[in-house]
Structure formats: C-alpha cells, structure tokens
Design a protein around this motif. Structure first.
Motif, PDB file in Angstrom:
ATOM      1  N   GLU A 160     -24.788  15.964 -51.915  1.00  0.00           N
ATOM      2  CA  GLU A 160     -25.525  16.215 -53.161  1.00  0.00           C
ATOM      3  C   GLU A 160     -25.440  15.020 -54.107  1.00  0.00           C
ATOM      4  OE1 GLU A 160     -27.782  18.089 -56.143  1.00  0.00           O
ATOM      5  OE2 GLU A 160     -27.641  18.422 -53.993  1.00  0.00           O
ATOM      6  N   PHE A 161     -24.233  14.496 -54.330  1.00  0.00           N
ATOM      7  CA  PHE A 161     -24.028  13.449 -55.330  1.00  0.00           C
ATOM      8  C   PHE A 161     -23.879  12.046 -54.743  1.00  0.00           C
ATOM      9  CE2 PHE A 161     -22.467  17.372 -57.315  1.00  0.00           C
ATOM     10  CZ  PHE A 161     -23.286  17.386 -58.435  1.00  0.00           C
ATOM     11  N   GLY A 162     -23.753  11.939 -53.416  1.00  0.00           N
ATOM     12  CA  GLY A 162     -23.588  10.646 -52.778  1.00  0.00           C
ATOM     13  C   GLY A 162     -22.147  10.147 -52.879  1.00  0.00           C
ATOM     14  N   THR A 163     -21.871   9.077 -52.162  1.00  0.00           N
ATOM     15  CA  THR A 163     -20.550   8.438 -52.207  1.00  0.00           C
ATOM     16  C   THR A 163     -20.736   6.931 -52.160  1.00  0.00           C
ATOM     17  OG1 THR A 163     -20.220   8.301 -49.812  1.00  0.00           O
ATOM     18  CG2 THR A 163     -19.519  10.342 -50.882  1.00  0.00           C
ATOM     19  N   SER A 164     -19.737   6.212 -52.578  1.00  0.00           N
ATOM     20  CA  SER A 164     -19.725   4.763 -52.410  1.00  0.00           C
ATOM     21  C   SER A 164     -19.029   4.460 -51.079  1.00  0.00           C
ATOM     22  CB  SER A 164     -18.984   4.108 -53.578  1.00  0.00           C
ATOM     23  OG  SER A 164     -17.675   4.610 -53.652  1.00  0.00           O
ATOM     24  N   ASP A 165     -19.039   3.206 -50.696  1.00  0.00           N
ATOM     25  CA  ASP A 165     -18.278   2.815 -49.512  1.00  0.00           C
ATOM     26  C   ASP A 165     -16.822   3.203 -49.747  1.00  0.00           C
ATOM     27  OD1 ASP A 165     -20.668   1.695 -48.775  1.00  0.00           O
ATOM     28  OD2 ASP A 165     -20.019  -0.382 -48.944  1.00  0.00           O
ATOM     29  N   HIS A 166     -16.161   3.683 -48.701  1.00  0.00           N
ATOM     30  CA  HIS A 166     -14.793   4.164 -48.898  1.00  0.00           C
ATOM     31  C   HIS A 166     -14.018   4.170 -47.576  1.00  0.00           C
ATOM     32  CE1 HIS A 166     -17.204   7.691 -47.841  1.00  0.00           C
ATOM     33  NE2 HIS A 166     -16.105   8.218 -47.344  1.00  0.00           N
ATOM     34  N   THR A 167     -12.726   4.421 -47.695  1.00  0.00           N
ATOM     35  CA  THR A 167     -11.834   4.503 -46.538  1.00  0.00           C
ATOM     36  C   THR A 167     -11.549   5.975 -46.251  1.00  0.00           C
ATOM     37  OG1 THR A 167     -10.787   2.414 -47.151  1.00  0.00           O
ATOM     38  CG2 THR A 167      -9.576   3.841 -45.623  1.00  0.00           C
ATOM     39  N   VAL A 168     -11.665   6.351 -44.984  1.00  0.00           N
ATOM     40  CA  VAL A 168     -11.266   7.690 -44.551  1.00  0.00           C
ATOM     41  C   VAL A 168      -9.964   7.523 -43.782  1.00  0.00           C
ATOM     42  CG1 VAL A 168     -11.859   9.694 -43.140  1.00  0.00           C
ATOM     43  CG2 VAL A 168     -13.655   8.489 -44.402  1.00  0.00           C
ATOM     44  N   GLU A 169      -8.936   8.220 -44.251  1.00  0.00           N
ATOM     45  CA  GLU A 169      -7.626   8.104 -43.610  1.00  0.00           C
ATOM     46  C   GLU A 169      -7.371   9.299 -42.715  1.00  0.00           C
ATOM     47  OE1 GLU A 169      -4.785   7.561 -46.720  1.00  0.00           O
ATOM     48  OE2 GLU A 169      -5.622   5.619 -47.295  1.00  0.00           O
ATOM     49  N   GLY A 170      -6.754   9.035 -41.572  1.00  0.00           N
ATOM     50  CA  GLY A 170      -6.396  10.104 -40.652  1.00  0.00           C
ATOM     51  C   GLY A 170      -5.167  10.857 -41.117  1.00  0.00           C
ATOM     52  N   ASP A 171      -4.984  12.007 -40.505  1.00  0.00           N
ATOM     53  CA  ASP A 171      -3.822  12.835 -40.865  1.00  0.00           C
ATOM     54  C   ASP A 171      -3.168  13.352 -39.590  1.00  0.00           C
ATOM     55  OD1 ASP A 171      -1.939  14.333 -42.181  1.00  0.00           O
ATOM     56  OD2 ASP A 171      -3.315  15.953 -42.677  1.00  0.00           O
ATOM     57  N   PRO A 172      -2.511  12.596 -38.782  1.00  0.00           N
ATOM     58  CA  PRO A 172      -2.127  11.204 -38.961  1.00  0.00           C
ATOM     59  C   PRO A 172      -3.159  10.208 -38.424  1.00  0.00           C
ATOM     60  CG  PRO A 172      -0.995  12.058 -37.056  1.00  0.00           C
ATOM     61  CD  PRO A 172      -1.810  13.204 -37.644  1.00  0.00           C
ATOM     62  N   VAL A 173      -4.071  10.656 -37.543  1.00  0.00           N
ATOM     63  CA  VAL A 173      -5.098   9.742 -37.025  1.00  0.00           C
ATOM     64  C   VAL A 173      -6.453  10.433 -37.056  1.00  0.00           C
ATOM     65  CG1 VAL A 173      -3.535   8.469 -35.487  1.00  0.00           C
ATOM     66  CG2 VAL A 173      -4.778  10.446 -34.615  1.00  0.00           C
ATOM     67  N   LEU A 174      -7.494   9.619 -36.961  1.00  0.00           N
ATOM     68  CA  LEU A 174      -8.857  10.120 -36.808  1.00  0.00           C
ATOM     69  C   LEU A 174      -9.236   9.979 -35.345  1.00  0.00           C
ATOM     70  CD1 LEU A 174     -10.483   8.181 -39.778  1.00  0.00           C
ATOM     71  CD2 LEU A 174      -9.972  10.622 -39.716  1.00  0.00           C
ATOM     72  N   SER A 175      -9.988  10.931 -34.849  1.00  0.00           N
ATOM     73  CA  SER A 175     -10.487  10.827 -33.486  1.00  0.00           C
ATOM     74  C   SER A 175     -11.955  11.227 -33.494  1.00  0.00           C
ATOM     75  CB  SER A 175      -9.696  11.736 -32.539  1.00  0.00           C
ATOM     76  OG  SER A 175     -10.255  11.654 -31.245  1.00  0.00           O
ATOM     77  N   PHE A 176     -12.787  10.373 -32.916  1.00  0.00           N
ATOM     78  CA  PHE A 176     -14.223  10.655 -32.827  1.00  0.00           C
ATOM     79  C   PHE A 176     -14.827   9.812 -31.711  1.00  0.00           C
ATOM     80  CE2 PHE A 176     -13.500   7.334 -35.917  1.00  0.00           C
ATOM     81  CZ  PHE A 176     -14.443   6.366 -35.610  1.00  0.00           C
ATOM     82  N   VAL A 177     -16.027  10.168 -31.312  1.00  0.00           N
ATOM     83  CA  VAL A 177     -16.734   9.384 -30.302  1.00  0.00           C
ATOM     84  C   VAL A 177     -17.590   8.355 -31.029  1.00  0.00           C
ATOM     85  CG1 VAL A 177     -18.415   9.420 -28.423  1.00  0.00           C
ATOM     86  CG2 VAL A 177     -16.724  11.264 -28.625  1.00  0.00           C
ATOM     87  N   TRP A 178     -17.284   7.089 -30.771  1.00  0.00           N
ATOM     88  CA  TRP A 178     -18.023   5.980 -31.364  1.00  0.00           C
ATOM     89  C   TRP A 178     -19.168   5.673 -30.407  1.00  0.00           C
ATOM     90  CZ3 TRP A 178     -14.894   1.870 -34.347  1.00  0.00           C
ATOM     91  CH2 TRP A 178     -15.742   1.007 -35.034  1.00  0.00           C
ATOM     92  N   GLU A 179     -20.387   5.837 -30.873  1.00  0.00           N
ATOM     93  CA  GLU A 179     -21.546   5.651 -29.992  1.00  0.00           C
ATOM     94  C   GLU A 179     -21.540   4.266 -29.370  1.00  0.00           C
ATOM     95  OE1 GLU A 179     -25.397   6.815 -31.399  1.00  0.00           O
ATOM     96  OE2 GLU A 179     -24.534   8.430 -32.609  1.00  0.00           O
ATOM     97  N   ARG A 180     -21.853   4.237 -28.081  1.00  0.00           N
ATOM     98  CA  ARG A 180     -21.812   2.991 -27.301  1.00  0.00           C
ATOM     99  C   ARG A 180     -22.671   1.902 -27.950  1.00  0.00           C
ATOM    100  NH1 ARG A 180     -22.537   5.163 -22.718  1.00  0.00           N
ATOM    101  NH2 ARG A 180     -20.395   5.025 -22.055  1.00  0.00           N
ATOM    102  N   SER A 181     -23.856   2.262 -28.430  1.00  0.00           N
ATOM    103  CA  SER A 181     -24.778   1.271 -28.987  1.00  0.00           C
ATOM    104  C   SER A 181     -24.267   0.681 -30.305  1.00  0.00           C
ATOM    105  CB  SER A 181     -26.157   1.899 -29.211  1.00  0.00           C
ATOM    106  OG  SER A 181     -26.054   2.967 -30.136  1.00  0.00           O
ATOM    107  N   GLU A 182     -23.341   1.364 -30.971  1.00  0.00           N
ATOM    108  CA  GLU A 182     -22.841   0.885 -32.264  1.00  0.00           C
ATOM    109  C   GLU A 182     -21.402   0.374 -32.198  1.00  0.00           C
ATOM    110  OE1 GLU A 182     -23.416   3.971 -35.129  1.00  0.00           O
ATOM    111  OE2 GLU A 182     -25.534   4.190 -34.644  1.00  0.00           O
ATOM    112  N   ALA A 183     -20.775   0.509 -31.051  1.00  0.00           N
ATOM    113  CA  ALA A 183     -19.356   0.150 -30.930  1.00  0.00           C
ATOM    114  C   ALA A 183     -19.191  -1.359 -30.747  1.00  0.00           C
ATOM    115  CB  ALA A 183     -18.738   0.880 -29.742  1.00  0.00           C
ATOM    116  N   PRO A 184     -18.264  -1.939 -31.485  1.00  0.00           N
ATOM    117  CA  PRO A 184     -17.958  -3.357 -31.251  1.00  0.00           C
ATOM    118  C   PRO A 184     -17.251  -3.546 -29.905  1.00  0.00           C
ATOM    119  CG  PRO A 184     -16.649  -2.466 -33.091  1.00  0.00           C
ATOM    120  CD  PRO A 184     -17.517  -1.371 -32.587  1.00  0.00           C
TER     121      PRO A 184
END
Length: 155
Positions: A87-111
């Motif tokens: 609704e209000f948007g966000t600025s660029d920011h850091t998302v911290e894990g608790d204790p880590v983040l896990s997600f699938v990073w799309e192949r086309s966008e992964a470094p």
C-alpha cells in the motif's frame, strides 16, 4: 397532520436500512466493489512487477458491520503483514534471516556465485543467506484509491 412520536427514529432506521443495503446488503454492493478494486489493483501490480500477492489477496478478513446508536460502521481489511508495504511502498532495504533466509533464486537472475555455491531447485537455486539487500517496492495506493472511489460513489 399528526406524526407519531417515533417518526424521527423510524425515519432514521429506514435511512440506515437503505444505506446498509446499498453498501453491504445487496449483490455486487459498494463495499464488495471497493474490495474488488483493491484486489484487482494488487493483482495488476503483481503482474507488472513479477510479485506474488496471492497470500495478501487470500488474507482478506471479510466485512464487519456494526449498527448501533443510529450509526453504521463497516470495516474490512487484509490480515497479511505485507499489505502495508504494498500500500505505502518501501525504500531499498536489508531483509535479515532468523537465523537465515531460504528461497529459490531464479536461474535467469542469479549471479554466477549462486550457481557455484548452491544446489539447483526448480527454475533456480535454493539459497541460504543470513541477509539480502532488496529493492524497494512502489506504493500501490490500492486501498486508499479504493476508499476514495467509495467516497465518490456514495456522495
């Protein structure tokens, strides 16, 4: 002409009956249209920006109607915690894990380093990171614009 002593109370109840019917009582009522506008805007935004807003849309908490003391109060909303960010948007920011983040990073966008360090899963790589830097999201104004639409519709 004589009016019953309860005339004003009866008139007020009749007006409230009509308002309630138009806002929430009839098929395709004004509140339902306002909710559909919010959800439609979120879905369009998601398609444009490649986001998944289904959990937000699915968190619609329904409509509550409270009628007391000659007033009609109507509440509706979404319970998902991310609705405010869209609704209000966000600025660029850091998302911290608790204790880590896990997600699938799309192949086309992964470094390249992601492909070297993590296993493939689906269309990308399953990553485990302590934190990530994410781009902000533009505000959708979906709820505020819907409420403004509703105000115009009832005036």
């Amino acid at each position: 002409m004589n009016l019953e002593s309860s005339f004003e109370d009866d008139l007020q109840e009749a007006v409230l009956d009509d308002v309630e019917r138009q806002l929430v009582g009839e098929r395709d009522n004004l509140v339902a249209q306002a909710v559909q506008r919010v959800q439609g805007r979120l879905e369009r935004y998601a398609r444009e920006e490649d986001y998944d807003v289904e959990p937000i849309v699915d968190s619609f908490a329904g409509v509550e109607v409270d009628r007391s003391d000659g007033q009609l109060t109507i509440r509706w909303g979404w319970s998902h915690p991310a609705v405010k960010y869209f609704e209000f948007g966000t600025s660029d920011h850091t998302v911290e894990g608790d204790p880590v983040l896990s997600f699938v990073w799309e192949r086309s966008e992964a470094p390249d380093w992601v492909a070297e360090e993590f296993d493939e899963e689906g269309d990308g790589y399953r990553v485990f990171l302590p934190e990530v830097e994410v781009s902000g999201v533009e505000e959708t104004r979906a709820i505020r614009d819907s409420i403004n639409w509703l105000r115009r519709a009832v005036s």
